[in-house]
Design an enzyme around this catalytic site. Structure first.
Site, PDB file in Angstrom:
ATOM      1  NE  ARG A 187      40.533  27.749  28.071  1.00  0.00           N
ATOM      2  CZ  ARG A 187      39.573  28.043  27.135  1.00  0.00           C
ATOM      3  NH1 ARG A 187      39.890  27.593  25.977  1.00  0.00           N
ATOM      4  NH2 ARG A 187      38.382  28.285  27.572  1.00  0.00           N
ATOM      5  NE  ARG A 217      28.848  22.188  25.713  1.00  0.00           N
ATOM      6  CZ  ARG A 217      29.624  23.145  26.216  1.00  0.00           C
ATOM      7  NH1 ARG A 217      30.969  23.428  25.812  1.00  0.00           N
ATOM      8  NH2 ARG A 217      28.972  24.042  26.713  1.00  0.00           N
ATOM      9  CE  LYS A 218      34.049  23.308  30.217  1.00  0.00           C
ATOM     10  NZ  LYS A 218      34.465  24.612  30.853  1.00  0.00           N
ATOM     11  N   GLY A 250      31.443  34.819  35.974  1.00  0.00           N
ATOM     12  CA  GLY A 250      30.690  36.023  35.210  1.00  0.00           C
ATOM     13  C   GLY A 250      29.375  35.523  34.629  1.00  0.00           C
ATOM     14  CB  CYS A 264      35.119  29.694  34.031  1.00  0.00           C
ATOM     15  SG  CYS A 264      34.383  29.060  32.302  1.00  0.00           S
ATOM     16  N   GLY A 265      34.585  30.062  37.063  1.00  0.00           N
ATOM     17  CA  GLY A 265      35.147  30.296  38.537  1.00  0.00           C
ATOM     18  C   GLY A 265      34.556  29.208  39.676  1.00  0.00           C
TER      19      GLY A 265
END
Length: 454
Positions: free
Chosen positions: A3, A117-118, A375, A380-381
């Site tokens: 990334r 966490r993110k 998925g 993430c989608g």
């Protein structure tokens, strides 16, 4: 996979050309994706080449620092920043300042490299809410107070396998010059107090729930330089009746004689030849030689003089990356899927395209429908914000055989009346998805079956 840090999704032709050269060396196995965080991901990189790649990134003004794991992800802004005739504020300077703080001007900021966490942040710049503020851990919403420009604050929005939540008001306002100071105070609150046990309960909203919003706010205030944080402005600057604009096609900019052209990148996937061509097109047609990435995995070419538009629209690459995409394909989003991601349960990108192509072949749909594929439950989608969302799972078909499948979401909304969709079907085999979605389109979106489609 690597990334980047790409504040506000702005990239140059030189940077795009370099990224193309990186993935080119690995052949057909490598590619680049435009992501739902307005960013590039380059795939197929060999670990031994990473030091050389990092040096190359630095030479073109890019960094991969603190872009994964429990770090601040790419700061998102209005993809039309600075060129939009209807923008409220240019988000680029704010996201540049946030990025400079997050990675300490390219040196790395060790004080925030080990968050629970993110963590996601965005700065809103238009009434369209292209930035999706309600699904960010921190969102800056333009608002004036006592005649001074600044931002009201939302906190806590996130998606995860365990839970999804929309951001809530912090009852706080900061002047534009204090955007970074507030970000630092919130990050330090999360770093110091956030839960670090169960990974499914470590996002910042869990901390807000545990403390309560007023106690959380008080902890943020303690970490502000002067120990003070103003209460929110009574009203923000977002027009709640605004109809969200599409950025595809040819659109006039605020700069007279210049235009931006929105290009559809099917499920955000590109290969080296595509990126070389995009870089060339930016050099030839864009005064700024820029490209803008969007959270819907598309690309905007800004600063195109009116007299060059005719020639631009004849470029062969625009047959593949169309400025005038079809109604269903134009709103299609898909995560990486199990082709590259170890957490994905199913393949997404190729399947999303194939399903959408079949739906367009067989159905007449009166309006665009946003369809998102992810998925796995990490989403993430972003399937929960889609009109129709597909989350990968394993299920059994009619013969009781274990096959790839999806849970189907319905009713997600973006914009001022944002809303997270709900699961309406679980465990649908992927082979049955077209038929199920045909019925959903008829029942909920006024679609009709085309005649004479076998």
């Amino acid at each position: 996979m690597m990334r980047l840090k790409l504040p506000n999704g702005v990239t140059t032709s030189e940077q795009t050309r370099y990224l193309a050269s990186v993935i080119e060396r690995y052949g057909e196995a490598a590619c680049a994706d435009v992501t739902t965080r307005q960013n590039w991901q380059i795939r197929g990189v060999v670990i031994g080449d990473v030091p050389d790649i990092l040096e190359g990134l630095k030479n073109v003004g890019l960094y991969s620092l603190q872009s994964g794991m429990d770090n601040v992800r790419n700061p998102v802004g209005n993809p039309l920043a600075g060129i939009d005739p209807h923008e409220i504020v240019d988000t680029r300077p704010y996201n540049k300042a946030l990025t400079d703080y997050i990675i300490s001007n390219g040196k790395g900021n060790t004080s925030i490299t080990n968050l629970p966490r993110k963590w996601n942040v965005c700065v809103v710049g238009s009434h369209d809410l292209y930035e999706h503020p309600h699904i960010n851990d921190l969102a800056y919403i333009p608002a004036t107070k006592d005649g001074k420009f600044g931002f009201n604050i939302l906190v806590g929005g996130f998606f995860s396998a365990k839970r999804c939540a929309e951001a809530i008001p912090l009852d706080a306002w900061v002047p534009g010059e204090d955007v970074t100071l507030l970000c630092k105070a919130i990050l330090e609150t999360f770093r110091d107090l956030g839960y670090r046990g169960n990974r499914q309960k470590c996002r910042m909203m869990w901390l807000i729930d545990e403390l309560g919003i007023e106690v959380f706010r008080a902890e943020v205030v303690k970490r502000m330089p002067n120990g003070f944080l103003e209460r929110a402005a009574p009203k923000d600057m977002i027009d709640v009746n605004w109809t969200r604009r599409e950025y595809f096609g040819v659109n006039p900019q605020k700069q007279e004689g210049l235009n931006f052209i929105g290009l559809h990148i099917p499920v955000g996937r590109l290969h080296a030849p595509d990126m070389y061509e995009l870089a060339r097109i930016a050099d030839v047609y864009s005064v700024s030689k820029e490209l803008r990435l969007t959270v819907e995995q598309n690309i905007i070419l800004p600063d195109v003089p009116t007299e060059k538009i005719s020639a631009l629209l004849k470029e062969p690459l625009l047959q593949k990356f169309s400025p005038f995409p079809s109604a269903l394909m134009s709103r299609l989003v898909a995560c990486t899927g199990n082709q590259f991601c170890g957490q994905a349960i199913i393949e997404t990108k190729a399947r999303a395209k194939a399903v959408t192509e079949e739906l367009e072949r067989t159905m007449e749909v009166p309006r665009p429908v946003r369809m998102h594929w992810t998925g796995c439950p990490n989403t993430c989608g972003q399937v929960q914000v889609a009109d129709i969302g597909f989350m990968g799972c394993m299920t059994r078909d009619a013969n009781k055989k274990v096959v790839e499948g999806v849970d189907i979401f319905l009713g997600g909304r973006i914009g001022a009346d944002s809303h997270l969709g709900d699961v309406i079907r679980t465990g649908v085999p992927c082979s049955d998805v077209v038929g199920v979605v045909q019925e959903i389109l008829i029942e909920h979106f006024g679609a009709k079956r085309r005649s004479n489609t076998a």
